[in-house]
Design a protein around this motif. Structure first.
Motif, PDB file in Angstrom:
ATOM      1  N   ASN A   4       1.116  -2.127 -14.560  1.00  0.00           N
ATOM      2  CA  ASN A   4       1.481  -3.533 -14.738  1.00  0.00           C
ATOM      3  C   ASN A   4       2.457  -4.010 -13.670  1.00  0.00           C
ATOM      4  O   ASN A   4       2.363  -5.146 -13.189  1.00  0.00           O
ATOM      5  CB  ASN A   4       2.046  -3.775 -16.135  1.00  0.00           C
ATOM      6  N   GLU A   5       3.375  -3.165 -13.268  1.00  0.00           N
ATOM      7  CA  GLU A   5       4.305  -3.508 -12.186  1.00  0.00           C
ATOM      8  C   GLU A   5       3.537  -3.690 -10.877  1.00  0.00           C
ATOM      9  O   GLU A   5       3.754  -4.641 -10.135  1.00  0.00           O
ATOM     10  CB  GLU A   5       5.356  -2.412 -12.028  1.00  0.00           C
ATOM     11  N   MET A   6       2.614  -2.760 -10.608  1.00  0.00           N
ATOM     12  CA  MET A   6       1.805  -2.861  -9.393  1.00  0.00           C
ATOM     13  C   MET A   6       0.983  -4.146  -9.410  1.00  0.00           C
ATOM     14  O   MET A   6       0.916  -4.861  -8.411  1.00  0.00           O
ATOM     15  CB  MET A   6       0.872  -1.644  -9.288  1.00  0.00           C
ATOM     16  N   LEU A   7       0.377  -4.475 -10.552  1.00  0.00           N
ATOM     17  CA  LEU A   7      -0.449  -5.671 -10.659  1.00  0.00           C
ATOM     18  C   LEU A   7       0.371  -6.934 -10.419  1.00  0.00           C
ATOM     19  O   LEU A   7      -0.053  -7.847  -9.716  1.00  0.00           O
ATOM     20  CB  LEU A   7      -1.124  -5.711 -12.028  1.00  0.00           C
ATOM     21  N   SER A   8       1.584  -6.975 -10.952  1.00  0.00           N
ATOM     22  CA  SER A   8       2.468  -8.115 -10.753  1.00  0.00           C
ATOM     23  C   SER A   8       2.832  -8.266  -9.273  1.00  0.00           C
ATOM     24  O   SER A   8       2.776  -9.365  -8.718  1.00  0.00           O
ATOM     25  CB  SER A   8       3.730  -7.954 -11.602  1.00  0.00           C
ATOM     26  N   ASP A   9       3.197  -7.158  -8.633  1.00  0.00           N
ATOM     27  CA  ASP A   9       3.515  -7.204  -7.199  1.00  0.00           C
ATOM     28  C   ASP A   9       2.286  -7.576  -6.374  1.00  0.00           C
ATOM     29  O   ASP A   9       2.393  -8.303  -5.380  1.00  0.00           O
ATOM     30  CB  ASP A   9       4.077  -5.863  -6.723  1.00  0.00           C
ATOM     31  N   TYR A  10       1.124  -7.115  -6.783  1.00  0.00           N
ATOM     32  CA  TYR A  10      -0.121  -7.446  -6.083  1.00  0.00           C
ATOM     33  C   TYR A  10      -0.363  -8.960  -6.131  1.00  0.00           C
ATOM     34  O   TYR A  10      -0.729  -9.552  -5.118  1.00  0.00           O
ATOM     35  CB  TYR A  10      -1.290  -6.700  -6.724  1.00  0.00           C
ATOM     36  N   LYS A  34       0.833  -1.207   0.000  1.00  0.00           N
ATOM     37  CA  LYS A  34       0.000   0.000   0.000  1.00  0.00           C
ATOM     38  C   LYS A  34       0.868   1.257   0.000  1.00  0.00           C
ATOM     39  O   LYS A  34       0.598   2.203  -0.739  1.00  0.00           O
ATOM     40  CB  LYS A  34      -0.928   0.011   1.216  1.00  0.00           C
ATOM     41  N   GLN A  35       1.893   1.257   0.821  1.00  0.00           N
ATOM     42  CA  GLN A  35       2.784   2.417   0.887  1.00  0.00           C
ATOM     43  C   GLN A  35       3.450   2.675  -0.464  1.00  0.00           C
ATOM     44  O   GLN A  35       3.527   3.821  -0.913  1.00  0.00           O
ATOM     45  CB  GLN A  35       3.849   2.191   1.970  1.00  0.00           C
ATOM     46  N   LYS A  36       3.900   1.622  -1.124  1.00  0.00           N
ATOM     47  CA  LYS A  36       4.607   1.770  -2.394  1.00  0.00           C
ATOM     48  C   LYS A  36       3.684   2.176  -3.536  1.00  0.00           C
ATOM     49  O   LYS A  36       4.041   3.039  -4.345  1.00  0.00           O
ATOM     50  CB  LYS A  36       5.313   0.455  -2.750  1.00  0.00           C
ATOM     51  N   TYR A  37       2.498   1.573  -3.610  1.00  0.00           N
ATOM     52  CA  TYR A  37       1.657   1.763  -4.791  1.00  0.00           C
ATOM     53  C   TYR A  37       0.412   2.621  -4.576  1.00  0.00           C
ATOM     54  O   TYR A  37      -0.205   3.042  -5.547  1.00  0.00           O
ATOM     55  CB  TYR A  37       1.227   0.394  -5.347  1.00  0.00           C
ATOM     56  N   PHE A  38       0.040   2.879  -3.334  1.00  0.00           N
ATOM     57  CA  PHE A  38      -1.194   3.620  -3.105  1.00  0.00           C
ATOM     58  C   PHE A  38      -1.046   4.747  -2.097  1.00  0.00           C
ATOM     59  O   PHE A  38      -2.008   5.110  -1.431  1.00  0.00           O
ATOM     60  CB  PHE A  38      -2.319   2.655  -2.688  1.00  0.00           C
ATOM     61  N   THR A  39       0.138   5.290  -1.978  1.00  0.00           N
ATOM     62  CA  THR A  39       0.361   6.467  -1.157  1.00  0.00           C
ATOM     63  C   THR A  39       1.095   7.486  -2.013  1.00  0.00           C
ATOM     64  O   THR A  39       2.222   7.251  -2.426  1.00  0.00           O
ATOM     65  CB  THR A  39       1.174   6.132   0.105  1.00  0.00           C
ATOM     66  N   ASN A  40       0.417   8.571  -2.324  1.00  0.00           N
ATOM     67  CA  ASN A  40       0.970   9.617  -3.181  1.00  0.00           C
ATOM     68  C   ASN A  40       1.409   9.063  -4.534  1.00  0.00           C
ATOM     69  O   ASN A  40       2.516   9.316  -4.987  1.00  0.00           O
ATOM     70  CB  ASN A  40       2.116  10.341  -2.474  1.00  0.00           C
ATOM     71  N   SER A  41       0.531   8.311  -5.152  1.00  0.00           N
ATOM     72  CA  SER A  41       0.795   7.718  -6.460  1.00  0.00           C
ATOM     73  C   SER A  41      -0.170   8.286  -7.493  1.00  0.00           C
ATOM     74  O   SER A  41      -1.214   8.830  -7.146  1.00  0.00           O
ATOM     75  CB  SER A  41       0.598   6.200  -6.407  1.00  0.00           C
ATOM     76  N   PHE A  42       0.204   8.137  -8.754  1.00  0.00           N
ATOM     77  CA  PHE A  42      -0.652   8.588  -9.855  1.00  0.00           C
ATOM     78  C   PHE A  42      -0.660   7.506 -10.916  1.00  0.00           C
ATOM     79  O   PHE A  42       0.390   6.997 -11.302  1.00  0.00           O
ATOM     80  CB  PHE A  42      -0.124   9.893 -10.447  1.00  0.00           C
ATOM     81  N   TYR A  43      -1.836   7.123 -11.378  1.00  0.00           N
ATOM     82  CA  TYR A  43      -1.994   6.124 -12.431  1.00  0.00           C
ATOM     83  C   TYR A  43      -2.800   6.715 -13.570  1.00  0.00           C
ATOM     84  O   TYR A  43      -3.850   7.326 -13.343  1.00  0.00           O
ATOM     85  CB  TYR A  43      -2.783   4.905 -11.917  1.00  0.00           C
ATOM     86  N   TRP A  44      -2.321   6.540 -14.788  1.00  0.00           N
ATOM     87  CA  TRP A  44      -3.161   6.848 -15.942  1.00  0.00           C
ATOM     88  C   TRP A  44      -4.189   5.741 -16.036  1.00  0.00           C
ATOM     89  O   TRP A  44      -3.864   4.567 -15.859  1.00  0.00           O
ATOM     90  CB  TRP A  44      -2.344   6.906 -17.225  1.00  0.00           C
ATOM     91  N   VAL A  45      -5.438   6.071 -16.297  1.00  0.00           N
ATOM     92  CA  VAL A  45      -6.490   5.061 -16.340  1.00  0.00           C
ATOM     93  C   VAL A  45      -7.111   4.956 -17.731  1.00  0.00           C
ATOM     94  O   VAL A  45      -7.099   5.910 -18.502  1.00  0.00           O
ATOM     95  CB  VAL A  45      -7.603   5.318 -15.292  1.00  0.00           C
TER      96      VAL A  45
END
Length: 96
Positions: free
Chosen positions: A83-89, A6-17
């Protein structure tokens, strides 16, 4: 491990959707404890207003991470790789 994710991917992050990733991105955000900008655990459905937008996650004063639609990156910021976040998830999910 989930807190680190969560800290790495969902704290002060931005994703193009886009139509392919917007729902999965929100589902994962909700699963790790984020809330919609409304303060509720809900998904923003796809609509025409999503074109050329991204999702930004940020921590509020009560340490709750929220996500909302935004049309821009902040100065000197790069988008988080979905894609990196999804792989780590997937790796975190198999460890739980």
């Amino acid at each position: 491990m989930q807190q680190e994710f969560k800290q790495k991917y969902f704290t002060n992050s931005f994703y193009w959707v886009n139509k392919e990733n917007y729902k999965k991105l929100q589902e994962i955000a909700l699963e790790v404890g984020c809330l919609c900008h409304t303060g509720k655990a809900e998904i923003i459905e796809w609509h025409e207003g999503f074109k050329n937008l991204g999702f930004r996650t940020y921590e509020k004063n009560n340490n709750v991470t929220v996500f909302q639609k935004e049309p821009f990156l902040l100065h000197n910021q790069t988008a988080t790789d979905f894609n990196e976040m999804l792989s780590d998830y997937e790796n975190v999910a198999t460890c739980v």
